[in-house]
Write an enzyme that holds these catalytic residues in place. Sequence first.
Site, short mmCIF file in Angstrom:
data_model
loop_
_atom_site.label_atom_id
_atom_site.label_comp_id
_atom_site.label_asym_id
_atom_site.label_seq_id
_atom_site.Cartn_x
_atom_site.Cartn_y
_atom_site.Cartn_z
N LYS A 92 0.93 -1.38 -0.21
CA LYS A 92 -0.37 -0.04 -0.24
C LYS A 92 0.70 1.47 -0.16
O LYS A 92 2.19 1.52 0.69
CB LYS A 92 -0.62 -0.11 1.34
CG LYS A 92 -1.87 1.08 1.43
CD LYS A 92 -2.92 0.78 2.72
CE LYS A 92 -3.77 2.05 2.76
NZ LYS A 92 -4.61 1.60 3.97
N SER A 107 -9.17 2.31 3.54
CA SER A 107 -9.02 2.95 1.94
C SER A 107 -7.56 1.55 1.85
O SER A 107 -7.32 2.83 1.21
CB SER A 107 -7.84 3.90 2.87
OG SER A 107 -7.06 3.00 4.19
N SER A 116 -10.07 -0.33 7.71
CA SER A 116 -9.37 -0.03 6.08
C SER A 116 -8.37 -1.25 5.69
O SER A 116 -8.45 -1.47 4.64
CB SER A 116 -8.46 0.76 5.85
OG SER A 116 -9.14 2.51 5.60
#
Lengths: 492, 96
Positions: free
Chosen positions: A79, A154, A178
């Site tokens: 990420k 997210s 997330s």
Amino acid sequence: MATPAFSSISTARAALQQGTCSSVDLVSDLLAAIESKNSALNAYVSVDREAALAQARAADKTRARGEGGTLCGIPIGVKDVLNVTGQPCQCASDILKGYRSPYDATAVARLRNQGAILLGRLNMDEFAMGSSNENSAFGAVRNPWDTDHVPGGSSGGSAAAVAAGIALAALGTDTGGSIRQPASFCGCVGLKPTYGRISRFGLTAFASSLDQIGPITRTVADAAALLTAMSGHDPMDSTSLDQPVPDYEAGLTGDLTGLKLGLPREYFLDGIDSEVDAAVRSAVAHCEKLGAEVVDISLPHTKYAIATYYIIATAEASANLARFDGVRYGAREAGQDPLDMYGRTRAAHFGPEVKRRIILGTYVLSSGYYDAYYLRAQKVRTLIRNDFEQAFTQCDALLTPVSPTPAYRLGERTADPIQMYLGDIFTVTANLAGICGLSVPCGFTQAGLPVGLQLLGPAFGEETILKVGHAYEQSTDWHQRRPGVWAGGADV
Amino acid sequence: MTQTDAIDVKYVAHLARMQLSDEEIATFQSQLEHVLVHVRELSELDVEGVEPTAHAVPVHNVFREDAVRPSLDHDRVMANAPQARQGLFMVPQIIE
């Protein structure tokens, strides 16, 4: 080979060990799959092609010498919020355009030490603020199961890449859901470890008392493998705890006999989508058949979790994001003096959701409002923690939905922040209480969208929730279903 | 937590060092007023005598040796600077 032959770490690892494929094959196939599939999903924001191939060649040599760690030659996606030396780390924000990491996050360094290859960077909501991956300077990510739908957020890029077979596994971060919510929306496995299990050093902070790094994978065994590799105390993060790190894969026995699983009644109330409710209840019945005892539990302060979370998370974010002022890194707008420069830079380069949260966080911490909002939220956080402490005296783990709804359409909730925030009701509690949570696929809606089952365990209860998740997964076939855009191998 | 506690987005944005446009201020003003209505649910609860939780980990005051250790490579760090000279971050002039 035009498509990768493998879809999980464990199968790729077995093939590498048997010598039926090389790490260079693995990486080359994935690079080709990313090339052909990523534009439809927007999951990767950058791929470190040459470096990945160089690491693969080195891994193959290491393996030929009979050496190498538990992840030797295995490519992992990261990420865009975690630092990897020499790679961009933009946190999907315009304000960090051009930033390159001068160091590795500890979690990344530990994967590297086990031989993992850091293939590329995955899209996300800006600074991890969002539940739909629509708040990204790189544009929205699309759900591989239906590209008109959001992948969740997210860590939407991480979940979409794993679901589409263009990553074997990926790292995400979870501040209020997330990891678990995008894993659920995309039909993957997502683990949020206990606060303090994995060092946060090198993770660009959103809300420091809530953030944790964790894996998004295709199987529970893969999540266990990555957790084992990343866990443990780190002197660079004083909140990482010095607790022993078991071999989490070895604990996946498949045996649920004698385990007590709690069903918190506040997580099955009005407003939950009927197909989600049905899928989760059916998963609960399935766990009973596997030998677990199911008991009724109450977590009475659940309804206050969203308010508590959005006060604490934004307060911490407003302080953490003060560092983005145009002085040391990222974008800068010219100003007459430093204050003018900060004000112009921050206004020009933060996205709307980040600005909204900085303002809310600054307000709840400001003089005259601190006691009424921030201090009160911290006290309610204690009540929410106590709820869980009480619950775990009566059961070993909790079973709940991950999200009240399956993935929704792109644009459906962007105009109304409240609607977006309320979707986090079942996930924010684990972060507030500091406990661990796992999302595993437990069904599909009639429209073909995945549904996730959440397992919540006490602090350092990862072995239990992984064991339950694994037993459930291995006796169902949800994790073997693939979206139409699937680019990965036939095995799981 | 009463209605007189209305958020003043323009003032708070100033505290947060963000020079927002009038349009942004108006949008955030209405959105955050709605968010605060939800957030005020917390006032229903009696929290008298409840200890606040700052974070969920049972550790306090973690100390380490105050020793000199290697740090990040200076050139690599400065490579990210928007404006630098002689190994220093440049900012607009502060004092006349």
